[in-house]
Design a protein around this motif. Structure first.
Motif, PDB file in Angstrom:
ATOM      1  N   LEU A 181      43.714  41.293  43.166  1.00 57.99           N
ATOM      2  CA  LEU A 181      43.227  40.898  41.842  1.00 57.99           C
ATOM      3  C   LEU A 181      43.274  42.065  40.868  1.00 57.99           C
ATOM      4  O   LEU A 181      43.550  41.888  39.676  1.00 57.99           O
ATOM      5  N   LEU A 222      46.375  42.555  38.770  1.00 56.50           N
ATOM      6  CA  LEU A 222      46.697  41.583  37.733  1.00 56.50           C
ATOM      7  C   LEU A 222      46.176  42.051  36.375  1.00 56.50           C
ATOM      8  O   LEU A 222      45.120  42.657  36.278  1.00 56.50           O
ATOM      9  N   ILE A 244      42.687  37.844  34.798  1.00 58.61           N
ATOM     10  CA  ILE A 244      42.228  36.939  35.849  1.00 58.61           C
ATOM     11  C   ILE A 244      41.622  35.704  35.210  1.00 58.61           C
ATOM     12  O   ILE A 244      40.692  35.802  34.409  1.00 58.61           O
ATOM     13  N   ARG A 295      39.606  32.175  35.546  1.00 62.09           N
ATOM     14  CA  ARG A 295      38.676  31.456  36.401  1.00 62.09           C
ATOM     15  C   ARG A 295      38.775  29.967  36.080  1.00 62.09           C
ATOM     16  O   ARG A 295      39.212  29.585  35.000  1.00 62.09           O
ATOM     17  N   GLU A 313      42.126  30.800  44.381  1.00 64.36           N
ATOM     18  CA  GLU A 313      42.028  31.346  43.027  1.00 64.36           C
ATOM     19  C   GLU A 313      42.966  32.541  42.860  1.00 64.36           C
ATOM     20  O   GLU A 313      43.625  32.695  41.825  1.00 64.36           O
ATOM     21  N   LEU A 314      43.038  33.397  43.870  1.00 66.82           N
ATOM     22  CA  LEU A 314      43.949  34.544  43.842  1.00 66.82           C
ATOM     23  C   LEU A 314      45.400  34.088  43.738  1.00 66.82           C
ATOM     24  O   LEU A 314      46.170  34.597  42.909  1.00 66.82           O
ATOM     25  N   ASN A 332      46.276  32.751  40.318  1.00 68.20           N
ATOM     26  CA  ASN A 332      46.419  33.822  39.336  1.00 68.20           C
ATOM     27  C   ASN A 332      47.709  34.617  39.553  1.00 68.20           C
ATOM     28  O   ASN A 332      48.354  35.032  38.588  1.00 68.20           O
ATOM     29  N   GLU A 333      48.111  34.796  40.800  1.00 67.71           N
ATOM     30  CA  GLU A 333      49.342  35.539  41.078  1.00 67.71           C
ATOM     31  C   GLU A 333      50.568  34.745  40.662  1.00 67.71           C
ATOM     32  O   GLU A 333      51.616  35.324  40.346  1.00 67.71           O
TER      33      GLU A 333
END
Length: 215
Positions: free
Chosen positions: A143, A146, A149, A151, A208-209, A212-213
């Motif tokens: 994270l 990045l 991030i 949510r 969630e990771l 985002n990636e």
């Protein structure tokens, strides 16, 4: 010695936010004037943990429930005091880290010993350690790479209010204290609730990771 302390406003888990804002910060100026050090509090907490294990093995779970909150309070106090007195150190950080690791393994063993199925006990110990290892060495480092991030869902709404929901150590302590005091459910069911919480939260954070990636 004059100490100026201003903690950066940050998003915190509910238990941490309560103890930090309502209990710890108001007493920091008083403790800051004493010779009490963060490492002294950490060592005191380690000694307290053995008292908690003793009462857990003896079956005095009401006292265990109360002392768990004392442990949580002192655990939050030592970090805040280290920042307040500008006494942060690598030794202190490692001492605090390893004392928590031992406590949250042994507290489940001492509470569950001869009270829950051995496989359930092994499973909750695995969850405690995987939840510490995977975020620390996999989720958080990725994270941090990045630029932004994002949510999602209820987690985003609550974080915008300054809080985090998840299975942090404070939340686990609150669950243990509440259900050990009220006896609303059996210890086996309490362990199952915590296991499910760990698994759900861990998968949520991994998903969630990955989202985002991919953005």
């Amino acid at each position: 010695m004059s100490v100026v302390y201003k903690r950066e406003k940050k998003v915190m888990h509910l238990a941490e936010a309560f103890y930090t804002n309502i209990v710890v910060e108001p007493i920091l100026p008083l403790i800051g004037k004493t010779s009490i050090t963060p490492n002294f509090i950490t060592i005191s907490n380690i000694l307290l943990s053995f008292i908690i294990y003793y009462f857990a093995f003896k079956g005095n779970l009401t006292l265990v429930a109360i002392l768990i909150q004392v442990y949580l309070f002192l655990d939050i106090l030592d970090g805040n005091l280290a920042r307040y007195k500008n006494m942060k150190s690598e030794i202190g950080a490692k001492l605090d880290f390893w004392s928590d690791r031992f406590f949250y393994n042994l507290i489940f063993i001492s509470i569950g010993y001869n009270r829950v199925n051995i496989y359930l006990l092994i499973l909750i110990i695995l969850c405690v350690n995987l939840y510490a290892i995977i975020p620390t060495y996999y989720i958080v480092p990725r994270l941090r790479k990045l630029k932004e991030i994002k949510r999602f869902g209820i987690k985003k709404t609550i974080m915008e209010k300054g809080f985090i929901i998840g299975m942090d150590l404070g939340t686990v302590d609150l669950l243990l204290t509440f259900f050990l005091l009220t006896r609303l459910i059996s210890i086996e069911l309490l362990f199952l609730v915590i296991i499910i919480g760990y698994i759900f939260d861990l998968f949520y954070r991994i998903i969630e990771l990955k989202i985002n990636e991919s953005l």
